[in-house]
Scaffold this motif. Structure first.
Motif, PDB file in Angstrom:
ATOM      1  N   GLY A 164       0.779  -1.232   0.000  1.00  0.00           N
ATOM      2  CA  GLY A 164       0.000   0.000   0.000  1.00  0.00           C
ATOM      3  C   GLY A 164       0.807   1.276   0.000  1.00  0.00           C
ATOM      4  N   ARG A 165       2.136   1.203  -0.047  1.00  0.00           N
ATOM      5  CA  ARG A 165       2.959   2.404   0.002  1.00  0.00           C
ATOM      6  C   ARG A 165       3.194   3.049  -1.369  1.00  0.00           C
ATOM      7  NH1 ARG A 165       4.932  -0.351   4.516  1.00  0.00           N
ATOM      8  NH2 ARG A 165       6.462  -1.647   3.512  1.00  0.00           N
ATOM      9  N   ARG A 166       2.901   2.317  -2.451  1.00  0.00           N
ATOM     10  CA  ARG A 166       3.097   2.890  -3.790  1.00  0.00           C
ATOM     11  C   ARG A 166       2.158   2.213  -4.779  1.00  0.00           C
ATOM     12  NH1 ARG A 166       8.516  -0.141  -5.941  1.00  0.00           N
ATOM     13  NH2 ARG A 166       8.041  -2.017  -4.829  1.00  0.00           N
ATOM     14  N   ALA A 167       2.070   2.758  -5.964  1.00  0.00           N
ATOM     15  CA  ALA A 167       1.270   2.214  -7.069  1.00  0.00           C
ATOM     16  C   ALA A 167      -0.144   1.860  -6.627  1.00  0.00           C
ATOM     17  CB  ALA A 167       1.964   1.007  -7.695  1.00  0.00           C
ATOM     18  N   GLY A 168      -0.785   2.792  -5.956  1.00  0.00           N
ATOM     19  CA  GLY A 168      -2.126   2.545  -5.449  1.00  0.00           C
ATOM     20  C   GLY A 168      -3.170   2.386  -6.537  1.00  0.00           C
ATOM     21  N   SER A 169      -2.903   2.924  -7.728  1.00  0.00           N
ATOM     22  CA  SER A 169      -3.882   2.852  -8.815  1.00  0.00           C
ATOM     23  C   SER A 169      -3.739   1.590  -9.661  1.00  0.00           C
ATOM     24  CB  SER A 169      -3.749   4.091  -9.710  1.00  0.00           C
ATOM     25  OG  SER A 169      -2.449   4.142 -10.259  1.00  0.00           O
ATOM     26  N   LEU A 170      -2.820   0.738  -9.289  1.00  0.00           N
ATOM     27  CA  LEU A 170      -2.618  -0.519 -10.013  1.00  0.00           C
ATOM     28  C   LEU A 170      -3.846  -1.407  -9.854  1.00  0.00           C
ATOM     29  CD1 LEU A 170      -0.266  -1.850 -11.592  1.00  0.00           C
ATOM     30  CD2 LEU A 170       0.358  -2.978  -9.487  1.00  0.00           C
ATOM     31  N   GLU A 171      -4.391  -1.881 -10.962  1.00  0.00           N
ATOM     32  CA  GLU A 171      -5.645  -2.626 -10.908  1.00  0.00           C
ATOM     33  C   GLU A 171      -5.445  -4.134 -10.872  1.00  0.00           C
ATOM     34  OE1 GLU A 171      -7.947  -1.193 -14.172  1.00  0.00           O
ATOM     35  OE2 GLU A 171      -7.655   0.883 -13.555  1.00  0.00           O
ATOM     36  N   GLU A 172      -4.640  -4.668 -11.777  1.00  0.00           N
ATOM     37  CA  GLU A 172      -4.503  -6.114 -11.885  1.00  0.00           C
ATOM     38  C   GLU A 172      -3.096  -6.459 -12.360  1.00  0.00           C
ATOM     39  OE1 GLU A 172      -6.439  -9.831 -14.391  1.00  0.00           O
ATOM     40  OE2 GLU A 172      -6.672  -7.803 -15.129  1.00  0.00           O
ATOM     41  N   VAL A 173      -2.538  -7.536 -11.815  1.00  0.00           N
ATOM     42  CA  VAL A 173      -1.243  -8.055 -12.262  1.00  0.00           C
ATOM     43  C   VAL A 173      -1.493  -9.386 -12.948  1.00  0.00           C
ATOM     44  CG1 VAL A 173       0.985  -8.961 -11.504  1.00  0.00           C
ATOM     45  CG2 VAL A 173       0.088  -6.880 -10.482  1.00  0.00           C
ATOM     46  N   ARG A 174      -0.861  -9.568 -14.109  1.00  0.00           N
ATOM     47  CA  ARG A 174      -1.028 -10.803 -14.872  1.00  0.00           C
ATOM     48  C   ARG A 174       0.306 -11.542 -14.938  1.00  0.00           C
ATOM     49  NH1 ARG A 174      -2.996  -6.793 -17.636  1.00  0.00           N
ATOM     50  NH2 ARG A 174      -1.315  -6.800 -19.146  1.00  0.00           N
ATOM     51  N   LEU A 175       0.252 -12.824 -14.646  1.00  0.00           N
ATOM     52  CA  LEU A 175       1.406 -13.718 -14.760  1.00  0.00           C
ATOM     53  C   LEU A 175       1.163 -14.601 -15.979  1.00  0.00           C
ATOM     54  CD1 LEU A 175       3.129 -13.406 -12.164  1.00  0.00           C
ATOM     55  CD2 LEU A 175       2.594 -15.736 -11.639  1.00  0.00           C
ATOM     56  N   THR A 176       2.001 -14.510 -16.991  1.00  0.00           N
ATOM     57  CA  THR A 176       1.859 -15.357 -18.169  1.00  0.00           C
ATOM     58  C   THR A 176       3.221 -15.929 -18.536  1.00  0.00           C
ATOM     59  OG1 THR A 176       2.139 -13.432 -19.620  1.00  0.00           O
ATOM     60  CG2 THR A 176      -0.127 -14.100 -19.108  1.00  0.00           C
ATOM     61  N   ASP A 177       3.227 -16.903 -19.415  1.00  0.00           N
ATOM     62  CA  ASP A 177       4.473 -17.527 -19.897  1.00  0.00           C
ATOM     63  C   ASP A 177       5.414 -17.865 -18.746  1.00  0.00           C
ATOM     64  OD1 ASP A 177       3.428 -17.018 -22.400  1.00  0.00           O
ATOM     65  OD2 ASP A 177       4.610 -15.206 -22.715  1.00  0.00           O
ATOM     66  N   VAL A 178       4.899 -18.577 -17.765  1.00  0.00           N
ATOM     67  CA  VAL A 178       5.690 -18.930 -16.579  1.00  0.00           C
ATOM     68  C   VAL A 178       6.756 -19.943 -16.994  1.00  0.00           C
ATOM     69  CG1 VAL A 178       5.627 -19.901 -14.263  1.00  0.00           C
ATOM     70  CG2 VAL A 178       3.726 -18.510 -15.083  1.00  0.00           C
ATOM     71  N   GLU A 179       8.008 -19.571 -16.831  1.00  0.00           N
ATOM     72  CA  GLU A 179       9.119 -20.462 -17.165  1.00  0.00           C
ATOM     73  C   GLU A 179       9.424 -21.401 -16.005  1.00  0.00           C
ATOM     74  OE1 GLU A 179      12.504 -18.210 -18.502  1.00  0.00           O
ATOM     75  OE2 GLU A 179      11.277 -17.101 -19.944  1.00  0.00           O
ATOM     76  N   HIS A 180       9.413 -20.855 -14.799  1.00  0.00           N
ATOM     77  CA  HIS A 180       9.616 -21.714 -13.639  1.00  0.00           C
ATOM     78  C   HIS A 180       8.999 -21.029 -12.411  1.00  0.00           C
ATOM     79  CE1 HIS A 180      12.182 -20.154 -10.556  1.00  0.00           C
ATOM     80  NE2 HIS A 180      13.324 -20.376 -11.064  1.00  0.00           N
ATOM     81  N   VAL A 181       8.604 -21.856 -11.469  1.00  0.00           N
ATOM     82  CA  VAL A 181       8.083 -21.340 -10.210  1.00  0.00           C
ATOM     83  C   VAL A 181       8.485 -22.328  -9.109  1.00  0.00           C
ATOM     84  CG1 VAL A 181       5.818 -22.446 -10.401  1.00  0.00           C
ATOM     85  CG2 VAL A 181       6.069 -20.395  -9.029  1.00  0.00           C
ATOM     86  N   GLU A 182       8.944 -21.773  -8.005  1.00  0.00           N
ATOM     87  CA  GLU A 182       9.319 -22.577  -6.840  1.00  0.00           C
ATOM     88  C   GLU A 182       8.763 -21.905  -5.608  1.00  0.00           C
ATOM     89  OE1 GLU A 182      13.391 -23.798  -5.740  1.00  0.00           O
ATOM     90  OE2 GLU A 182      13.698 -23.952  -7.901  1.00  0.00           O
ATOM     91  N   PHE A 183       8.341 -22.711  -4.668  1.00  0.00           N
ATOM     92  CA  PHE A 183       7.837 -22.186  -3.411  1.00  0.00           C
ATOM     93  C   PHE A 183       8.707 -22.703  -2.274  1.00  0.00           C
ATOM     94  CE2 PHE A 183       4.143 -22.282  -6.171  1.00  0.00           C
ATOM     95  CZ  PHE A 183       3.595 -21.027  -5.980  1.00  0.00           C
ATOM     96  N   GLU A 184       8.806 -21.903  -1.229  1.00  0.00           N
ATOM     97  CA  GLU A 184       9.529 -22.334  -0.032  1.00  0.00           C
ATOM     98  C   GLU A 184       8.758 -21.860   1.191  1.00  0.00           C
ATOM     99  OE1 GLU A 184      13.996 -22.499   1.615  1.00  0.00           O
ATOM    100  OE2 GLU A 184      13.486 -22.664  -0.473  1.00  0.00           O
ATOM    101  N   LEU A 185       8.633 -22.743   2.152  1.00  0.00           N
ATOM    102  CA  LEU A 185       7.885 -22.398   3.369  1.00  0.00           C
ATOM    103  C   LEU A 185       8.802 -21.774   4.393  1.00  0.00           C
ATOM    104  CD1 LEU A 185       5.759 -25.635   3.682  1.00  0.00           C
ATOM    105  CD2 LEU A 185       5.189 -23.539   2.525  1.00  0.00           C
TER     106      LEU A 185
END
Length: 185
Positions: A164-185
């Protein structure tokens, strides 16, 4: 292959305290104990009950590739359920989840700003509520698209809007053409 679903599952499996059985006979014995009988395991793996009995007695040691894949998947799905649940609970309540992805990321913004999607490599720690949403959606059987949208919302809040500190007018973020994704807990 579900990139996001498999990534979440791999992150949870890193929390295991003991390795899952490696050999086919050991995996069969584990499944027989879990499902309480060779008949149920035979139905699950789509082989004959006699084949399961031979694996349990170490008469067969090397399964066909398709059976080996099914066997590994079923054992990993059932391995250490309490550890798995505790890891998900911790991530969803206190720890959050770290996402490391390389994908084409674009956003919808007001006129006058550049919203062209470009390939970015991001490693971002998402707050616990996004971990909870990801795990809840995965448990409910959500597809990769829905998991991807939840991750994109998290990236929007944490990376683009900085909570909430910047880019308040940003409406939607799109993730496309995902090459790799990893998660860590």
């Amino acid at each position: 292959m579900t990139l996001f679903g498999d990534g979440l599952e791999a992150a949870v499996q890193k929390a295991f305290t003991r390795p899952a059985p490696k050999s086919a006979p050991a995996r069969m014995r584990y499944l027989v104990r879990q499902l309480k009988g060779t008949k149920q395991v035979a139905q699950l793996l789509r082989v004959s009950q006699r084949t399961i009995e031979r694996y349990v007695k170490d008469q067969i040691k090397k399964p066909r590739p398709d059976l080996a894949a099914r066997l590994e998947r079923e054992v990993n799905k059932r391995w250490q359920p309490q550890i798995r649940a505790r890891a998900r609970q911790t991530a969803a309540t206190t720890g959050g989840i770290v996402i490391d992805t390389r994908a084409r990321i674009g956003y919808t913004a007001p006129v006058g700003s550049t919203d062209d999607a470009r390939v970015r490599h991001l490693t971002v720690a998402l707050p616990p509520q996004y971990a909870a949403r990801l795990f809840d959606a995965q448990q409910a059987g959500a597809g990769d698209q829905q998991l991807q949208r939840i991750a994109a919302e998290g990236l929007k809040e944490v990376y683009f809007q900085d909570s909430g500190r910047r880019a308040g007018s940003l409406e939607e973020v799109r993730l496309t053409d995902v090459e790799h994704v990893e998660f860590e807990l």
